[in-house]
Design a protein around this motif. Structure first.
Motif, PDB file in Angstrom:
ATOM      1  N   LEU A 268       0.834  -1.203   0.000  1.00 57.22           N
ATOM      2  CA  LEU A 268       0.000   0.000   0.000  1.00 57.22           C
ATOM      3  C   LEU A 268       0.875   1.261   0.000  1.00 57.22           C
ATOM      4  O   LEU A 268       0.625   2.211  -0.740  1.00 57.22           O
ATOM      5  N   ARG A 269       1.929   1.229   0.815  1.00 56.10           N
ATOM      6  CA  ARG A 269       2.829   2.392   0.836  1.00 56.10           C
ATOM      7  C   ARG A 269       3.446   2.613  -0.538  1.00 56.10           C
ATOM      8  O   ARG A 269       3.534   3.742  -1.014  1.00 56.10           O
ATOM      9  N   ALA A 270       3.853   1.520  -1.188  1.00 49.82           N
ATOM     10  CA  ALA A 270       4.446   1.646  -2.520  1.00 49.82           C
ATOM     11  C   ALA A 270       3.445   2.240  -3.514  1.00 49.82           C
ATOM     12  O   ALA A 270       3.826   2.964  -4.437  1.00 49.82           O
ATOM     13  N   ALA A 271       2.156   1.948  -3.307  1.00 50.50           N
ATOM     14  CA  ALA A 271       1.126   2.500  -4.197  1.00 50.50           C
ATOM     15  C   ALA A 271       0.940   3.996  -3.960  1.00 50.50           C
ATOM     16  O   ALA A 271       0.600   4.747  -4.868  1.00 50.50           O
ATOM     17  N   MET A 272       1.191   4.422  -2.719  1.00 50.94           N
ATOM     18  CA  MET A 272       0.985   5.828  -2.371  1.00 50.94           C
ATOM     19  C   MET A 272       2.229   6.673  -2.617  1.00 50.94           C
ATOM     20  O   MET A 272       2.143   7.830  -3.016  1.00 50.94           O
ATOM     21  N   VAL A 273       3.385   6.082  -2.336  1.00 50.30           N
ATOM     22  CA  VAL A 273       4.646   6.822  -2.437  1.00 50.30           C
ATOM     23  C   VAL A 273       5.384   6.355  -3.682  1.00 50.30           C
ATOM     24  O   VAL A 273       6.147   5.402  -3.644  1.00 50.30           O
ATOM     25  N   ASN A 274       5.129   6.987  -4.793  1.00 51.03           N
ATOM     26  CA  ASN A 274       5.847   6.658  -6.026  1.00 51.03           C
ATOM     27  C   ASN A 274       5.771   7.843  -6.978  1.00 51.03           C
ATOM     28  O   ASN A 274       5.055   8.813  -6.741  1.00 51.03           O
TER      29      ASN A 274
ATOM     30  N   PRO B 217      -6.808  11.699   2.001  1.00 52.47           N
ATOM     31  CA  PRO B 217      -8.196  11.567   1.531  1.00 52.47           C
ATOM     32  C   PRO B 217      -8.312  10.725   0.265  1.00 52.47           C
ATOM     33  O   PRO B 217      -9.358  10.136  -0.002  1.00 52.47           O
ATOM     34  N   LYS B 218      -7.220  10.661  -0.514  1.00 47.68           N
ATOM     35  CA  LYS B 218      -7.244   9.885  -1.752  1.00 47.68           C
ATOM     36  C   LYS B 218      -7.473   8.397  -1.475  1.00 47.68           C
ATOM     37  O   LYS B 218      -7.926   7.665  -2.347  1.00 47.68           O
ATOM     38  N   LEU B 219      -7.146   7.954  -0.292  1.00 50.46           N
ATOM     39  CA  LEU B 219      -7.412   6.558   0.071  1.00 50.46           C
ATOM     40  C   LEU B 219      -8.904   6.289   0.014  1.00 50.46           C
ATOM     41  O   LEU B 219      -9.350   5.283  -0.539  1.00 50.46           O
ATOM     42  N   ASP B 220      -9.693   7.182   0.619  1.00 53.63           N
ATOM     43  CA  ASP B 220     -11.144   6.996   0.636  1.00 53.63           C
ATOM     44  C   ASP B 220     -11.775   7.248  -0.726  1.00 53.63           C
ATOM     45  O   ASP B 220     -12.833   6.723  -1.039  1.00 53.63           O
ATOM     46  N   GLU B 221     -11.100   8.076  -1.530  1.00 49.84           N
ATOM     47  CA  GLU B 221     -11.628   8.362  -2.864  1.00 49.84           C
ATOM     48  C   GLU B 221     -11.306   7.232  -3.844  1.00 49.84           C
ATOM     49  O   GLU B 221     -11.719   7.281  -5.003  1.00 49.84           O
ATOM     50  N   GLY B 222     -10.526   6.261  -3.381  1.00 54.79           N
ATOM     51  CA  GLY B 222     -10.252   5.109  -4.230  1.00 54.79           C
ATOM     52  C   GLY B 222      -9.084   5.283  -5.178  1.00 54.79           C
ATOM     53  O   GLY B 222      -8.908   4.494  -6.100  1.00 54.79           O
ATOM     54  N   ARG B 223      -8.253   6.321  -4.937  1.00 53.10           N
ATOM     55  CA  ARG B 223      -7.131   6.581  -5.837  1.00 53.10           C
ATOM     56  C   ARG B 223      -6.170   5.392  -5.930  1.00 53.10           C
ATOM     57  O   ARG B 223      -5.557   5.167  -6.957  1.00 53.10           O
TER      58      ARG B 223
ATOM     59  N   ASP C  34      -6.950   2.223  -5.490  1.00 57.08           N
ATOM     60  CA  ASP C  34      -7.753   1.005  -5.513  1.00 57.08           C
ATOM     61  C   ASP C  34      -7.126  -0.141  -6.275  1.00 57.08           C
ATOM     62  O   ASP C  34      -7.262  -1.297  -5.885  1.00 57.08           O
ATOM     63  N   GLU C  35      -6.440   0.184  -7.365  1.00 53.18           N
ATOM     64  CA  GLU C  35      -5.930  -0.936  -8.162  1.00 53.18           C
ATOM     65  C   GLU C  35      -4.850  -1.708  -7.403  1.00 53.18           C
ATOM     66  O   GLU C  35      -4.567  -2.852  -7.713  1.00 53.18           O
ATOM     67  N   PHE C  36      -4.256  -1.073  -6.395  1.00 53.67           N
ATOM     68  CA  PHE C  36      -3.233  -1.757  -5.605  1.00 53.67           C
ATOM     69  C   PHE C  36      -3.816  -2.357  -4.329  1.00 53.67           C
ATOM     70  O   PHE C  36      -3.141  -2.997  -3.567  1.00 53.67           O
ATOM     71  N   PHE C  37      -5.078  -2.085  -4.103  1.00 56.26           N
ATOM     72  CA  PHE C  37      -5.621  -2.317  -2.790  1.00 56.26           C
ATOM     73  C   PHE C  37      -6.903  -3.111  -2.917  1.00 56.26           C
ATOM     74  O   PHE C  37      -7.786  -2.754  -3.681  1.00 56.26           O
ATOM     75  N   ASP C  38      -6.997  -4.173  -2.177  1.00 50.76           N
ATOM     76  CA  ASP C  38      -8.156  -5.024  -2.267  1.00 50.76           C
ATOM     77  C   ASP C  38      -9.108  -4.711  -1.100  1.00 50.76           C
ATOM     78  O   ASP C  38      -8.928  -5.176   0.011  1.00 50.76           O
TER      79      ASP C  38
ATOM     80  N   LYS D  79     -17.410  -7.165 -10.092  1.00 49.30           N
ATOM     81  CA  LYS D  79     -16.249  -7.102  -9.206  1.00 49.30           C
ATOM     82  C   LYS D  79     -15.934  -5.652  -8.798  1.00 49.30           C
ATOM     83  O   LYS D  79     -15.702  -5.353  -7.624  1.00 49.30           O
ATOM     84  N   ASN D  80     -15.956  -4.753  -9.795  1.00 48.86           N
ATOM     85  CA  ASN D  80     -15.692  -3.341  -9.489  1.00 48.86           C
ATOM     86  C   ASN D  80     -16.741  -2.780  -8.540  1.00 48.86           C
ATOM     87  O   ASN D  80     -16.428  -2.009  -7.627  1.00 48.86           O
ATOM     88  N   ALA D  81     -18.003  -3.142  -8.784  1.00 45.34           N
ATOM     89  CA  ALA D  81     -19.081  -2.653  -7.933  1.00 45.34           C
ATOM     90  C   ALA D  81     -18.912  -3.156  -6.502  1.00 45.34           C
ATOM     91  O   ALA D  81     -19.144  -2.426  -5.534  1.00 45.34           O
ATOM     92  N   GLU D  82     -18.470  -4.408  -6.357  1.00 47.21           N
ATOM     93  CA  GLU D  82     -18.251  -4.977  -5.019  1.00 47.21           C
ATOM     94  C   GLU D  82     -17.111  -4.259  -4.299  1.00 47.21           C
ATOM     95  O   GLU D  82     -17.197  -3.933  -3.112  1.00 47.21           O
ATOM     96  N   GLN D  83     -16.022  -4.023  -5.049  1.00 46.27           N
ATOM     97  CA  GLN D  83     -14.881  -3.307  -4.453  1.00 46.27           C
ATOM     98  C   GLN D  83     -15.313  -1.926  -3.981  1.00 46.27           C
ATOM     99  O   GLN D  83     -14.926  -1.464  -2.904  1.00 46.27           O
TER     100      GLN D  83
END
Lengths: 233, 233
Positions: free
Chosen positions: A78-84, A149-155, A157-161, A214-218
């Motif tokens: 998750l950190r790698a998804a945020m810090v890059n 806030p980007k975490l809650d906005e789903g920014r 998401d592709e790295f995060f289940d 699947k996207n709707a469930e996520q």
């Protein structure tokens, strides 16, 4: 001093840097220094080295505390998804930092101002300047405005289940029933829209839409997580 | 609670961790948790994730401030020399942390307690526990006792070019003359000893010995750097 940068920081983020030379350093590329050899300027690279480490810690601590059940491997991902480079370059653009970088003429012509690698560097060097001027607390506040806030906005998401995460968070204090229910499915074949609700022990905690089930469930799981985190706050 | 660890931390480092459960977590491997399923134990991995980021920042800031002229690339290389499995495992051993790790029986038999990767992890998880308990300042104090002195003792010399560094530091405020003078050379062919002095503008600031002229010069430069840093402190 870089014109307008002070105003931007004050109006957008309520940040006032006392030591203006730190700001100048953070937003100046080597190419500009080389073109102005008699002004005794510094370029951003050293301060970026520090800012990178500050940001790593601030993001690490935030996700460590926010996801108390997330194992180390997933925290690291998750950190790698945020810090890059990608995400920091986006943050720099959203903060309009790109407009204030001091570049040499050649770099300007080569569109360096739009380059992700430079924007990422400048985002980190700004963090370094803020840290040197005021310590870690204002960096946390800035991240709470620009990054978290980007975490809650789903920014990320592709790295995060979110479904796995919801399972972990919801079952923190014992087993619960988590069910995903398809509420509707419509639209033409090539543009289907799915609507899914997620229920925990029968109570609907989130509703998500997406072009696939699947996207709707996520998306529903993400909503439920926001709700659970609010309830626990 | 882990027997003796409290006393070690108090007597060696004057550290008292308030939240003992953090210490337990930091020194417990997953294998031990698995063997004691009913004790609701945690293992060190999450806390290590945080400790790693804390240490990166503390080391980064120290070398950023200590070497104000060192360019980013060399700061990065120096940090990599200081923050890695080898050096952290050595620090863990020097602190006697290896004796306090809680391991499962299989891991104990497999000599995990002597494994660099585990010792490095435990060093970082201890840092994470200290940080969570008391914030960044005590981590800095611990690093000032355990890690930073190793710079002057030459622990990271193979990664670090003292002659180049001396040149950068000495010429910070304008050009100076730096000369290396061979003072003596003796011993048998296969065990030569060289003695070299380094002079800045004629004043001897360091004397070094080594089995080669190059090593003796590096050692002299290191001594001169210690002297210059003391003068500037």
């Amino acid at each position: 001093m870089i014109k307008g940068l002070d105003d931007l920081l004050k109006s957008q983020f309520n940040i006032v840097i006392s030591d203006k030379s730190l700001l100048d350093e953070a937003f100046t590329q080597a190419s500009y220094v080389n073109e102005h050899p008699h002004q005794n300027l510094k370029f951003y690279e050293r301060i970026e080295f520090l800012g990178d480490a500050v940001m790593q810690l601030v993001v690490s601590e935030y996700i460590y505390r926010r996801y108390p059940k997330l194992p180390q491997g997933r925290l690291t991902r998750l950190r790698a998804a945020m810090v890059n480079e990608d995400s920091f370059a986006s943050f720099a653009r959203e903060c309009h930092f790109d407009q204030y970088i001091r570049l040499g003429k050649g770099e300007e012509k080569a569109h360096a101002r739009e380059r992700d690698s430079l924007l990422c560097d400048i985002f980190e060097s700004f963090i370094g300047a803020l840290y040197l001027d005021q310590g870690v607390e204002p960096v946390r506040a800035f991240a709470a405005q620009v990054i978290f806030p980007k975490l809650d906005e789903g920014r990320f998401d592709e790295f995060f289940d979110h479904k796995t995460e919801l399972q972990e968070v919801a079952q923190q204090h014992g087993p619960v029933a988590i069910d995903y229910e398809l509420l509707s499915e419509d639209g033409p074949e090539n543009d289907r829209a799915f609507k899914v609700a997620v229920k925990i022990d029968g109570e609907t905690l989130g509703v998500g839409v997406g072009h696939s089930k699947k996207n709707a469930e996520q998306s529903a799981a993400r909503q439920a997580l926001v709700k659970l985190n609010q309830d626990h706050a």
